[in-house]
Design a protein around this motif. Structure first.
Motif, mmCIF file in Angstrom:
data_model
loop_
_atom_site.group_PDB
_atom_site.id
_atom_site.type_symbol
_atom_site.label_atom_id
_atom_site.label_comp_id
_atom_site.label_asym_id
_atom_site.label_seq_id
_atom_site.Cartn_x
_atom_site.Cartn_y
_atom_site.Cartn_z
ATOM 1 N N HIS A 25 0.838 -1.206 0.000
ATOM 2 C CA HIS A 25 0.000 0.000 0.000
ATOM 3 C C HIS A 25 0.875 1.259 0.000
ATOM 4 O O HIS A 25 0.600 2.219 -0.711
ATOM 5 C CB HIS A 25 -0.876 0.047 1.254
ATOM 6 C CG HIS A 25 -2.114 -0.807 1.173
ATOM 7 N ND1 HIS A 25 -3.073 -0.631 0.193
ATOM 8 C CD2 HIS A 25 -2.574 -1.806 1.960
ATOM 9 C CE1 HIS A 25 -4.062 -1.497 0.394
ATOM 10 N NE2 HIS A 25 -3.781 -2.234 1.453
ATOM 11 N N SER A 66 -7.866 1.743 5.901
ATOM 12 C CA SER A 66 -8.720 0.731 5.266
ATOM 13 C C SER A 66 -9.501 -0.030 6.327
ATOM 14 O O SER A 66 -9.674 0.440 7.454
ATOM 15 C CB SER A 66 -7.840 -0.221 4.452
ATOM 16 O OG SER A 66 -7.090 -1.023 5.334
ATOM 17 N N GLY A 97 -12.249 1.665 8.502
ATOM 18 C CA GLY A 97 -13.109 0.852 7.635
ATOM 19 C C GLY A 97 -13.915 -0.157 8.447
ATOM 20 O O GLY A 97 -15.093 -0.413 8.182
ATOM 21 N N GLY A 115 -5.976 2.904 0.629
ATOM 22 C CA GLY A 115 -6.851 2.046 1.439
ATOM 23 C C GLY A 115 -8.300 2.337 1.070
ATOM 24 O O GLY A 115 -8.616 3.425 0.577
ATOM 25 N N GLY A 116 -9.177 1.379 1.329
ATOM 26 C CA GLY A 116 -10.575 1.481 0.904
ATOM 27 C C GLY A 116 -11.288 2.731 1.397
ATOM 28 O O GLY A 116 -12.113 3.311 0.692
ATOM 29 N N CYS A 168 -5.920 1.553 -4.675
ATOM 30 C CA CYS A 168 -5.998 1.982 -3.267
ATOM 31 C C CYS A 168 -6.469 0.827 -2.401
ATOM 32 O O CYS A 168 -6.007 0.632 -1.294
ATOM 33 C CB CYS A 168 -7.049 3.077 -3.138
ATOM 34 S SG CYS A 168 -6.380 4.690 -2.983
ATOM 35 N N THR A 169 -7.463 0.097 -2.906
ATOM 36 C CA THR A 169 -7.979 -1.059 -2.168
ATOM 37 C C THR A 169 -7.049 -2.245 -2.443
ATOM 38 O O THR A 169 -6.116 -2.134 -3.249
ATOM 39 C CB THR A 169 -9.412 -1.381 -2.633
ATOM 40 O OG1 THR A 169 -9.389 -1.508 -4.050
ATOM 41 C CG2 THR A 169 -10.379 -0.276 -2.260
ATOM 42 N N ASP A 170 -7.302 -3.374 -1.778
ATOM 43 C CA ASP A 170 -6.381 -4.498 -1.916
ATOM 44 C C ASP A 170 -6.312 -4.969 -3.370
ATOM 45 O O ASP A 170 -7.336 -5.188 -4.023
ATOM 46 C CB ASP A 170 -6.814 -5.641 -0.988
ATOM 47 C CG ASP A 170 -6.473 -5.323 0.459
ATOM 48 O OD1 ASP A 170 -5.792 -4.294 0.695
ATOM 49 O OD2 ASP A 170 -6.877 -6.083 1.344
#
Ligand code: KG4
Ligand code: ZN
Length: 363
Positions: free
Chosen positions: A122, A142, A169, A282-283, A313-315
Motif C-alpha cells: 500500500h 482501510s 473501515g 486504502g478502501g 488503493c484497495t487491496d
C-alpha cells in the motif's frame, strides 16, 4: 538501453484473491494486468470477514487469478523476472495459501521469490501511480489498517501514528451492521449519509486531546450503538431519516479525526524534509467527505494530496508486484524458506500498537 523488470504479484491476505503482472520500463510503471476476485458474497451474511471461509476461497481461486493475470498481460510465466507475494501481515490462512502458490510457481520456473509486507505494498503504491520520489507522507486507511507513515525508501518507514484499536473501515462496517445496511459498510454508510444531518448527533472525536497522531475508533461505534438504542427505546424504532443522520454524524466524526491527526502528522513530517507530498491509500480513501477534509488540510500546508485510483488503493496485486520490482531492483530477494507472518510491523523501530481488529493485526 531499455531497462525492463517484469514481476508477477500475488495477494491473498484478507478477502480479495488477486494476481497482477507489472513492468517497470526505464523507471515508469506499466500495469499489464490486475485481477481481483472479491469474496464479499461469501462474508456478507456475517457482516465481516470470516477467516476460515476466506482461506478456503483463496486456495480455490489463486491459480485461476494467476492464470487470468498472465493471459491478460500476454506475458508467459517463464518470462517474468520474479514472483512477489504478500507474506504478511494478515489472516494467516490466506497468506499461507498465497505464499505456497508463489513458492510453487517460483520453483517451477526457477526464478526468485520475493516476500512483500502488505502494508509496504500500500505504502509504495503512489510511486507506481504517480512516479513520486522518496520521502513522502502516507496515510493508510482501510478495513484493516490505519497509520501515518513517513516513507523514506523501499525498506525504511517511520510510523508517525496509528489506531490503537479498530481501523476506520472496520468502524464503517460495524456501523452499517448496527444499522442493518449490509456489507461492506463504507460505501453504504456514505450513501445513507448523503441525505443526513451531520450535526444531529455529537459523536466523539477520540484522542484529539492528545498531541500525538494516534487514533481510536472503537468508542465511536459504541456511541453510535447507544444513540441507536435510545432512539429505539424512545420511538420504538429508527426512521430512514434517523439512519441517515446517524451515518452522517458518524462519518463526519471519522473525517474530522483523520483530518486533525493528518494536520499534526504533516507538522511532524515537515520538520524532517522539504517534500510536499501526502498520499492516501486504502478502501476508506474512497470516501468523498474524508478525502475532501484531507485535501483541505494538505492545501493548508501547501502539500499535494495524492490518492491513487481506487482500484490500486484497495487491496490488489499490482501494488504487490510493484513493491516486488522495488525490492528486486535493490537486490532484495527471498528463497524457499520465506515464511507467512500474521503480524509484521512496517516500522521495526516503533513500539507495537495496542489491539488487533477482526481483519488482523494493525501494525
Ligand atoms: O483497502 P480495503 O479494500 O481492504 C482492507 O481492509 O485492507 O478496504 C476495505 C474497507 C472496508 O472496511 C470498507 O467498508 C471501507 O474500506 N470502505 C469505505 C468506503 N469504501 C470502502 N469506507 C468509507 N467510505 C467508503 N466510501
Ligand atoms: Zn490492505
Amino acid at each position: 538501453m531499455t531497462d525492463i523488470i517484469t514481476i508477477l504479484g500475488i495477494e491473498s491476505s484478507c478477502d480479495d484473491t488477486a494476481a497482477a503482472v507489472v513492468q517497470r520500463i526505464n523507471g515508469k510503471a506499466l500495469v499489464l494486468s490486475s485481477v481481483v476476485v472479491g469474496q464479499e458474497i461469501l462474508h456478507e451474511a456475517y457482516g465481516g470477514v470470516v477467516p476460515e471461509i476466506a482461506a478456503r476461497a483463496h486456495a480455490e481461486q489463486l491459480d485461476i487469478a494467476v492464470e487470468k493475470a498472465l493471459v491478460q498481460s500476454d506475458i508467459k510465466l517463464e518470462h517474468v523476472d520474479a514472483i512477489a507475494v504478500t507474506s504478511g501481515p494478515g489472516l494467516i490462512g490466506g497468506v499461507v495459501s498465497g505464499v505456497m502458490c508463489a513458492k510453487g510457481l517460483a520453483a517451477g520456473i526457477n526464478k526468485p521469490l520475493i516476500g512483500i509486507n502488505h502494508l509496504v505494498g500500500h505504502a509504495l503504491t503512489p510511486r507506481m501511480t504517480d512516479t513520486i520520489s522518496y520521502p513522502y507522507l502516507m496515510l493508510l486507511v482501510s478495513g484493516g489498517h490505519c497509520q501515518f507513515l513517513a516513507v523514506l525508501s523501499e525498506t525504511e518507514f517511520d510510523r508517525i501514528g496509528g489506531t490503537i484499536d479498530d481501523a476506520p473501515g472496520e468502524a464503517f462496517d460495524k456501523t452499517a451492521k448496527l444499522l442493518g445496511l449490509g456489507y461492506p459498510g463504507g460505501p453504504l454508510v456514505e450513501k445513507a449519509a448523503k441525505n443526513g444531518d451531520p450535526t444531529r448527533f455529537k459523536f466523539p472525536r477520540p484522542l484529539l486531546d492528545r498531541p500525538d497522531c494516534n487514533m481510536s475508533f472503537s468508542g465511536l461505534k459504541t456511541a453510535l450503538r447507544r444513540a441507536r438504542d435510545l432512539l429505539v427505546k424512545e420511538k420504538g424504532g429508527i426512521s430512514y431519516q434517523d439512519q441517515s443522520d446517524l451515518c452522517a454524524s458518524f462519518q463526519i466524526a471519522v473525517a474530522d479525526t483523520l483530518a486533525e491527526k493528518a494536520n499534526r502528522a504533516i507538522d511532524i513530517f515537515k520538520k524532517t524534509t522539504d517534500s510536499k507530498n501526502f498520499a492516501v491509500a486504502g478502501g476508506v480513501a474512497a470516501n468523498t467527505v474524508i478525502k475532501k477534509e484531507l485535501e483541505n488540510i494538505a492545501q493548508k500546508h501547501n502539500f499535494t494530496l495524492l490518492s491513487p485510483p481506487l482500484k490500486y488503493c484497495t487491496d490488489n496485486a499490482a501494488m504487490i508486484a510493484w513493491a516486488g520490482i522495488e525490492r528486486y531492483s535493490a537486490g532484495l530477494v527471498d528463497d524457499m524458506t520465506l515464511a507467512a507472518r500474521p503480524r509484521w510491523p512496517i516500522d521495526h523501530k516503533a513500539k507495537p500498537m495496542l489491539g488487533s481488529g477482526k481483519k488482523g493485526a494493525k501494525a
